[in-house]
Design an enzyme around this catalytic site. Structure first.
Site, PDB file in Angstrom:
ATOM      1  N   GLY A 273      42.404  32.043  58.054  1.00 16.41           N
ATOM      2  CA  GLY A 273      42.982  32.226  59.387  1.00 16.41           C
ATOM      3  C   GLY A 273      43.620  33.586  59.605  1.00 16.41           C
ATOM      4  O   GLY A 273      44.356  33.784  60.567  1.00 16.41           O
TER       5      GLY A 273
ATOM      6  N   GLU B 106      38.726  28.895  48.569  1.00 17.40           N
ATOM      7  CA  GLU B 106      39.381  29.370  49.781  1.00 17.40           C
ATOM      8  C   GLU B 106      40.656  30.121  49.410  1.00 17.40           C
ATOM      9  O   GLU B 106      41.735  29.514  49.308  1.00 17.40           O
ATOM     10  CB  GLU B 106      39.726  28.200  50.698  1.00 17.40           C
ATOM     11  CG  GLU B 106      38.506  27.442  51.193  1.00 17.40           C
ATOM     12  CD  GLU B 106      38.779  26.779  52.534  1.00 17.40           C
ATOM     13  OE1 GLU B 106      38.013  27.000  53.463  1.00 17.40           O
ATOM     14  OE2 GLU B 106      39.780  26.052  52.639  1.00 17.40           O
TER      15      GLU B 106
ATOM     16  N   LYS C 236      40.364  21.275  61.591  1.00 21.61           N
ATOM     17  CA  LYS C 236      41.818  21.189  61.418  1.00 21.61           C
ATOM     18  C   LYS C 236      42.420  20.293  62.510  1.00 21.61           C
ATOM     19  O   LYS C 236      41.799  19.311  62.899  1.00 21.61           O
ATOM     20  CB  LYS C 236      42.430  22.594  61.392  1.00 21.61           C
ATOM     21  CG  LYS C 236      41.690  23.514  60.401  1.00 21.61           C
ATOM     22  CD  LYS C 236      42.391  24.793  60.106  1.00 21.61           C
ATOM     23  CE  LYS C 236      41.592  25.573  59.082  1.00 21.61           C
ATOM     24  NZ  LYS C 236      42.291  26.745  58.575  1.00 21.61           N
TER      25      LYS C 236
ATOM     26  N   SER D  36      38.222  32.987  56.863  1.00 14.23           N
ATOM     27  CA  SER D  36      37.811  33.953  57.894  1.00 14.23           C
ATOM     28  C   SER D  36      36.312  34.258  57.878  1.00 14.23           C
ATOM     29  O   SER D  36      35.901  35.406  58.076  1.00 14.23           O
ATOM     30  CB  SER D  36      38.632  35.242  57.783  1.00 14.23           C
ATOM     31  OG  SER D  36      40.008  34.973  57.988  1.00 14.23           O
TER      32      SER D  36
ATOM     33  N   ASN E  24      35.553  23.027  59.502  1.00 14.88           N
ATOM     34  CA  ASN E  24      36.836  22.326  59.398  1.00 14.88           C
ATOM     35  C   ASN E  24      37.592  22.549  60.706  1.00 14.88           C
ATOM     36  O   ASN E  24      38.078  23.651  60.957  1.00 14.88           O
ATOM     37  CB  ASN E  24      37.610  22.898  58.199  1.00 14.88           C
ATOM     38  CG  ASN E  24      39.019  22.352  58.106  1.00 14.88           C
ATOM     39  OD1 ASN E  24      39.370  21.382  58.784  1.00 14.88           O
ATOM     40  ND2 ASN E  24      39.831  22.975  57.265  1.00 14.88           N
TER      41      ASN E  24
ATOM     42  N   HIS F 267      42.818  20.861  50.603  1.00 17.77           N
ATOM     43  CA  HIS F 267      42.847  22.071  51.430  1.00 17.77           C
ATOM     44  C   HIS F 267      44.203  22.757  51.251  1.00 17.77           C
ATOM     45  O   HIS F 267      45.227  22.091  51.115  1.00 17.77           O
ATOM     46  CB  HIS F 267      42.610  21.710  52.902  1.00 17.77           C
ATOM     47  CG  HIS F 267      42.390  22.944  53.728  1.00 17.77           C
ATOM     48  ND1 HIS F 267      43.438  23.714  54.163  1.00 17.77           N
ATOM     49  CD2 HIS F 267      41.252  23.546  54.149  1.00 17.77           C
ATOM     50  CE1 HIS F 267      42.937  24.755  54.837  1.00 17.77           C
ATOM     51  NE2 HIS F 267      41.620  24.672  54.840  1.00 17.77           N
TER      52      HIS F 267
ATOM     53  N   GLU G 249      46.166  24.077  53.220  1.00 15.92           N
ATOM     54  CA  GLU G 249      47.202  23.680  54.191  1.00 15.92           C
ATOM     55  C   GLU G 249      47.843  22.359  53.774  1.00 15.92           C
ATOM     56  O   GLU G 249      49.023  22.142  54.015  1.00 15.92           O
ATOM     57  CB  GLU G 249      46.593  23.615  55.600  1.00 15.92           C
ATOM     58  CG  GLU G 249      46.350  25.018  56.139  1.00 15.92           C
ATOM     59  CD  GLU G 249      45.208  25.141  57.117  1.00 15.92           C
ATOM     60  OE1 GLU G 249      44.753  24.118  57.665  1.00 15.92           O
ATOM     61  OE2 GLU G 249      44.760  26.287  57.338  1.00 15.92           O
TER      62      GLU G 249
HETATM   63  P1  PGA Z   1      39.314  30.014  58.703  1.00 17.42           P
HETATM   64  O1  PGA Z   1      39.701  28.662  57.942  1.00 17.42           O
HETATM   65  O2  PGA Z   1      37.814  30.108  58.739  1.00 17.42           O
HETATM   66  O3  PGA Z   1      39.910  29.864  60.073  1.00 17.42           O
HETATM   67  O4  PGA Z   1      39.923  31.135  57.927  1.00 17.42           O
HETATM   68  C1  PGA Z   1      38.979  28.235  56.806  1.00 17.42           C
HETATM   69  C2  PGA Z   1      39.560  26.955  56.269  1.00 17.42           C
HETATM   70  O5  PGA Z   1      40.792  26.803  56.268  1.00 17.42           O
HETATM   71  O6  PGA Z   1      38.821  26.043  55.847  1.00 17.42           O
END
Ligand code: PGA
Length: 222
Positions: A152, A146, A8, A182, A6, A76, A78
């Site tokens: 993140g 997630e 983003k 992560s 992803n 997601h 976010e």
């Molecule tokens: P990350 O993000 O690996 O940077 O923690 C995962 C995601 O949001 O899909």
């Protein structure tokens, strides 16, 4: 094992440099065509439930299919956190995308506060329940667990925590479940060796060519 990157709202690596990798990529909308042209299995980061209409800032499943896109992420954290997406909206997006012919990775997961309050299973039940009620056991539907506190932050869920959540999610809706939060080359092996972890949805580590390639290699051995 499925690895999905992803990107983003980052430009991400050169799609042509990813050519040999067995992975899904979810770039920003402006790079979808480049990824499709490079022969990558390409997902959008979101998709609307209508085929067209007055929905500024949105994109529809037929539009993505016309570009050669294979699937879309929906829900997601976010999107849920910063853009007010609801369980109902996420379910509508997922259902429409599947009906149009896209694959879907539907994301679920609890916040730190919800985990601290002991509400993880309740939250998962509500989020997965909305997706299940809208989509059923569709064969193009994947889920991603997630936990918001792990995204993140460098705080990956332990393999046991991930396994417990994945098993619970599958008890609600028996589809493959990717872990996200992560994931890095040095923790992927242990996570992916859990029986109910079917792959990884990777943010930060998918932006770097070497770490993404290392993750794909780990997945191919798990
Ligand atoms: P990350 O993000 O690996 O940077 O923690 C995962 C995601 O949001 O899909």
């Amino acid at each position: 094992m499925i690895i999905a990157g992803n990107w983003k709202m980052f430009r991400g690596p050169d799609p042509h440099a990813l050519g040999g990798l067995d992975a899904i990529v979810a770039p920003p909308f402006t790079r979808l065509r480049d990824c499709v042209d490079a022969g990558l299995t390409t997902y959008a980061q979101n998709v609307h439930w209508e085929a067209e209409g007055a929905f500024t800032g949105e994109i529809s499943a037929p539009m993505l299919l016309e570009l050669g896109v294979t699937g879309a992420l929906v829900g997601h954290s976010e999107r849920r956190q910063y853009f007010g997406e609801t369980d109902e909206g996420v379910a509508r997006r997922a259902r429409a995308a599947l009906a149009a012919g896209l694959a879907v990775i539907a994301c679920v997961g609890e916040t730190q506060e919800e985990r601290d309050e002991g509400d993880t299973e309740t939250v998962l039940q509500i989020q997965v329940g909305a997706i299940r009620n809208a989509c059923g056991m569709h064969d193009r539907l994947l889920l991603a667990y997630e936990p918001v506190w792990a995204i993140g932050t460098g705080r990956t869920a332990t393999p046991e925590t991930a396994q417990d959540a994945h098993a619970f999610i599958k008890s609600l809706l028996d589809r493959p479940v990717l872990y996200g939060g992560s994931v890095k080359p040095d923790n992927a092996d242990e996570l992916m060796s859990q029986p109910d972890v079917d792959g990884a949805l990777v943010g930060g580590a998918s932006l770097d060519l070497d770490s993404f390639a290392a993750l794909c290699l780990t997945a191919s051995h798990s």
